[in-house]
Design a protein around this motif. Structure first.
Motif, PDB file in Angstrom:
ATOM      1  N   VAL A 106     -29.716  -8.084 -26.978  1.00  0.00           N
ATOM      2  CA  VAL A 106     -29.447  -6.674 -26.647  1.00  0.00           C
ATOM      3  C   VAL A 106     -29.172  -6.533 -25.153  1.00  0.00           C
ATOM      4  CG1 VAL A 106     -30.497  -4.374 -26.473  1.00  0.00           C
ATOM      5  CG2 VAL A 106     -30.727  -5.694 -28.591  1.00  0.00           C
ATOM      6  N   PHE A 107     -30.014  -7.126 -24.329  1.00  0.00           N
ATOM      7  CA  PHE A 107     -29.854  -7.040 -22.873  1.00  0.00           C
ATOM      8  C   PHE A 107     -28.512  -7.621 -22.438  1.00  0.00           C
ATOM      9  CE2 PHE A 107     -30.385  -8.491 -18.504  1.00  0.00           C
ATOM     10  CZ  PHE A 107     -30.965  -7.372 -17.911  1.00  0.00           C
ATOM     11  N   ASP A 108     -28.205  -8.822 -22.936  1.00  0.00           N
ATOM     12  CA  ASP A 108     -26.956  -9.485 -22.548  1.00  0.00           C
ATOM     13  C   ASP A 108     -25.730  -8.717 -23.051  1.00  0.00           C
ATOM     14  OD1 ASP A 108     -28.496 -11.430 -21.363  1.00  0.00           O
ATOM     15  OD2 ASP A 108     -28.251 -12.897 -22.978  1.00  0.00           O
ATOM     16  N   ALA A 109     -25.834  -8.163 -24.244  1.00  0.00           N
ATOM     17  CA  ALA A 109     -24.700  -7.435 -24.833  1.00  0.00           C
ATOM     18  C   ALA A 109     -24.377  -6.183 -24.019  1.00  0.00           C
ATOM     19  CB  ALA A 109     -25.011  -7.072 -26.280  1.00  0.00           C
ATOM     20  N   ILE A 110     -25.394  -5.418 -23.685  1.00  0.00           N
ATOM     21  CA  ILE A 110     -25.160  -4.192 -22.914  1.00  0.00           C
ATOM     22  C   ILE A 110     -24.606  -4.530 -21.534  1.00  0.00           C
ATOM     23  CG2 ILE A 110     -26.265  -2.188 -21.839  1.00  0.00           C
ATOM     24  CD1 ILE A 110     -28.163  -2.088 -24.257  1.00  0.00           C
ATOM     25  N   CYS A 111     -25.162  -5.529 -20.882  1.00  0.00           N
ATOM     26  CA  CYS A 111     -24.664  -5.927 -19.557  1.00  0.00           C
ATOM     27  C   CYS A 111     -23.209  -6.405 -19.617  1.00  0.00           C
ATOM     28  CB  CYS A 111     -25.544  -7.016 -18.962  1.00  0.00           C
ATOM     29  SG  CYS A 111     -27.170  -6.420 -18.415  1.00  0.00           S
ATOM     30  N   ALA A 112     -22.819  -6.996 -20.740  1.00  0.00           N
ATOM     31  CA  ALA A 112     -21.454  -7.518 -20.891  1.00  0.00           C
ATOM     32  C   ALA A 112     -20.402  -6.414 -20.941  1.00  0.00           C
ATOM     33  CB  ALA A 112     -21.362  -8.383 -22.155  1.00  0.00           C
ATOM     34  N   THR A 113     -20.823  -5.176 -21.211  1.00  0.00           N
ATOM     35  CA  THR A 113     -19.849  -4.086 -21.257  1.00  0.00           C
ATOM     36  C   THR A 113     -19.441  -3.616 -19.862  1.00  0.00           C
ATOM     37  OG1 THR A 113     -21.541  -2.340 -21.448  1.00  0.00           O
ATOM     38  CG2 THR A 113     -20.685  -3.275 -23.511  1.00  0.00           C
TER      39      THR A 113
END
Length: 204
Positions: A106-113
């Motif tokens: 979740v953390f990595d996915a949101i930061c990737a946006t």
């Protein structure tokens, strides 16, 4: 599409209590409904979730990606550079300790946006593409989109906004691909590039 119902079902599935779900939904709705949000609002979430529902079967971790969609723009200020990081931190902060969710994903996915760059985790590439699908809309809808973005950045005069926006758009064109999945490249890459080039012309 009933966003609250989808949100509530997701949170119930991963282990939130009913009281927590109601409180968190109210906070989420309030955040995405601020008057300053002309594009990064509940309508944007609905559009992303349409993509999610279409390609859900392609995802290894659909609950994590849906949760990330709901929170990826939770913190949003046009004058700040750390919206995605703050959104990711908030998303993790509300998770109960014994939750059935991959917090790191979740953390990595949101930061990737923030950067929208290719990721080694395929689920994150899908999330990025759901977020960028707006770039390939028909021109009239694309025009509404970039006018909404301009409103969000209205604190900046044209002489600051236009070169900044053009630089961000050119960054997309300089990448080998805008979209990270084969499906989105095949369907939307060409159209997105045409839209972006047209907008850059208008900014000059």
């Amino acid at each position: 599409m009933n966003l609250e119902k989808m949100y509530s079902e997701l949170l119930y599935t991963i282990g939130f209590s009913e009281d927590e779900i109601q409180k968190n939904w109210e906070d989420l709705e309030k955040a995405y409904s601020k008057k300053s949000r002309h594009y990064h609002n509940l309508t944007h979430l609905k559009e992303m979730i349409k993509g999610f529902e279409t390609y859900r079967d392609k995802l290894q971790n659909p609950n994590e990606i849906l949760f990330s969609i709901f929170y990826h723009d939770f913190v949003y200020s046009a004058s700040k550079k750390d919206n995605e990081l703050k959104s990711a931190e908030f998303a993790l902060a509300i998770l109960p300790e014994n939750i059935n969710l991959n917090k790191q994903l979740v953390f990595d996915a949101i930061c990737a946006t923030q950067q929208h760059q290719y990721n080694s985790i395929e689920d994150i590439n899908w999330l990025i593409d759901f977020d960028l699908k707006i770039l390939a809309k028909d021109w009239d809808d694309y025009k509404i989109y970039f006018e909404q973005i301009r409103k969000e950045y209205r604190i900046y005069p044209d002489f600051l906004y236009k070169p900044g926006r053009a630089k961000a758009l050119k960054h997309f064109l300089e990448n080998e691909f805008i979209f990270q999945t084969d499906e989105f490249r095949n369907l939307y890459e060409g159209k997105a590039r045409i839209n972006i080039e047209k907008e850059i012309e208008l900014l000059n």
